[in-house]
Scaffold this motif. Sequence first.
Motif, short mmCIF file in Angstrom:
data_model
loop_
_atom_site.label_atom_id
_atom_site.label_comp_id
_atom_site.label_asym_id
_atom_site.label_seq_id
_atom_site.Cartn_x
_atom_site.Cartn_y
_atom_site.Cartn_z
N GLY A 142 19.80 16.68 -55.77
CA GLY A 142 20.57 17.51 -56.69
C GLY A 142 21.62 18.26 -55.91
N SER A 143 22.62 18.72 -56.60
CA SER A 143 23.69 19.45 -55.93
C SER A 143 23.21 20.84 -55.51
CB SER A 143 24.92 19.54 -56.84
OG SER A 143 24.63 20.34 -57.97
N ALA A 144 24.05 21.54 -54.79
CA ALA A 144 23.74 22.90 -54.37
C ALA A 144 23.49 23.77 -55.60
CB ALA A 144 24.89 23.47 -53.55
N GLY A 145 22.47 24.62 -55.52
CA GLY A 145 22.18 25.55 -56.60
C GLY A 145 21.31 25.01 -57.71
N THR A 146 20.80 23.79 -57.56
CA THR A 146 19.97 23.22 -58.63
C THR A 146 18.50 23.62 -58.52
OG1 THR A 146 19.71 21.15 -57.40
CG2 THR A 146 21.50 21.24 -59.03
N GLY A 147 18.09 24.18 -57.37
CA GLY A 147 16.73 24.66 -57.24
C GLY A 147 15.84 23.88 -56.29
N LYS A 148 16.40 22.93 -55.56
CA LYS A 148 15.60 22.11 -54.65
C LYS A 148 14.86 22.96 -53.61
CE LYS A 148 19.11 19.93 -53.07
NZ LYS A 148 20.13 20.76 -53.69
N THR A 149 15.61 23.77 -52.90
CA THR A 149 15.03 24.58 -51.83
C THR A 149 14.04 25.60 -52.40
OG1 THR A 149 17.02 24.29 -50.50
CG2 THR A 149 15.58 26.13 -49.91
N THR A 150 14.34 26.14 -53.55
CA THR A 150 13.45 27.12 -54.16
C THR A 150 12.11 26.48 -54.51
OG1 THR A 150 15.40 28.23 -55.03
CG2 THR A 150 13.29 28.89 -55.94
N VAL A 151 12.13 25.24 -54.98
CA VAL A 151 10.88 24.52 -55.25
C VAL A 151 10.12 24.30 -53.94
CG1 VAL A 151 9.88 22.32 -56.02
CG2 VAL A 151 11.65 23.44 -57.40
N LEU A 152 10.83 23.89 -52.90
CA LEU A 152 10.18 23.67 -51.60
C LEU A 152 9.52 24.94 -51.07
CD1 LEU A 152 12.65 21.45 -49.55
CD2 LEU A 152 10.68 20.73 -50.89
N ARG A 153 10.12 26.08 -51.36
CA ARG A 153 9.63 27.35 -50.82
C ARG A 153 8.51 27.98 -51.63
NH1 ARG A 153 15.39 29.99 -48.94
NH2 ARG A 153 15.68 28.59 -47.17
N LEU A 154 8.05 27.31 -52.66
CA LEU A 154 6.87 27.81 -53.38
C LEU A 154 5.73 27.94 -52.39
CD1 LEU A 154 7.04 25.70 -56.66
CD2 LEU A 154 7.31 28.19 -56.48
N GLY A 155 4.86 28.90 -52.60
CA GLY A 155 3.76 29.13 -51.68
C GLY A 155 2.72 28.03 -51.67
N HIS A 156 1.95 28.02 -50.61
CA HIS A 156 0.89 27.02 -50.45
C HIS A 156 -0.06 27.01 -51.65
CE1 HIS A 156 -2.28 24.64 -48.66
NE2 HIS A 156 -3.13 25.60 -48.96
N HIS A 157 -0.48 28.18 -52.09
CA HIS A 157 -1.43 28.27 -53.20
C HIS A 157 -0.82 27.71 -54.49
CE1 HIS A 157 -4.81 29.62 -55.55
NE2 HIS A 157 -3.97 30.23 -56.39
N GLU A 158 0.45 28.03 -54.73
CA GLU A 158 1.11 27.52 -55.95
C GLU A 158 1.20 25.99 -55.93
OE1 GLU A 158 4.39 30.76 -57.23
OE2 GLU A 158 4.49 30.08 -55.14
N LYS A 159 1.55 25.44 -54.79
CA LYS A 159 1.63 23.98 -54.68
C LYS A 159 0.24 23.36 -54.80
CE LYS A 159 5.60 24.10 -51.62
NZ LYS A 159 5.95 24.14 -50.20
#
Length: 183
Positions: free
Chosen positions: A9-26
């Motif tokens: 996805g392009s910049a600002g679509t949320g890719k990095t934010t999804v990756l940065r979810l915590g261990h417990h959430e994942k």
Amino acid sequence: MSRTVFLSGSAGTGKTTVLRLGHHEKLTTWGLTAAIDLDQLYFMVDPHWDLPYDDARTALVLRQSVSLAESFVEAGYENILIAGNAIHDAVDLNPVIPHFLRLGRVFHFSLDPSEEAVLRRTANDPHRSAPHLTNELHFMRTRLSPWSASIDNSALTPLETLEKIAHLAHTGAGEIHGPLVDS
């Protein structure tokens, strides 16, 4: 069997934010899940983003993501999320697809929120200009491939986006079985 999920996805679509979810959430959403941010791998060779994107550097970064994914799978991780804006092209992905298929199932998803959502998410980032973000979003839409499952995450939180990815992968959407062909 492990799952590798390419998240484009392009910049600002949320890719990095999804990756940065915590261990417990994942873990509670999808099981033991590792995250590989291709931007972080690019930083290893170009920490100031001085170089233009080129095929050789993209190939190097993708080969490194294979090594990392292998390590995560050997350590018992069920899911490997790999995110970046440079992974929407069959030419770039095809050399590494066989390696990931040896690890397990492989999927590709493209985050495609509305322009308004991208601008809202990046409004407080002084390093991102609205015209650049809008142009990149529209360019990426022209690059959407039939082998990628598109996700409109305009109204989804990062956790809901991960839940949507997990659900779609469970149904087989975006699954890759061999070489990719761009249209």
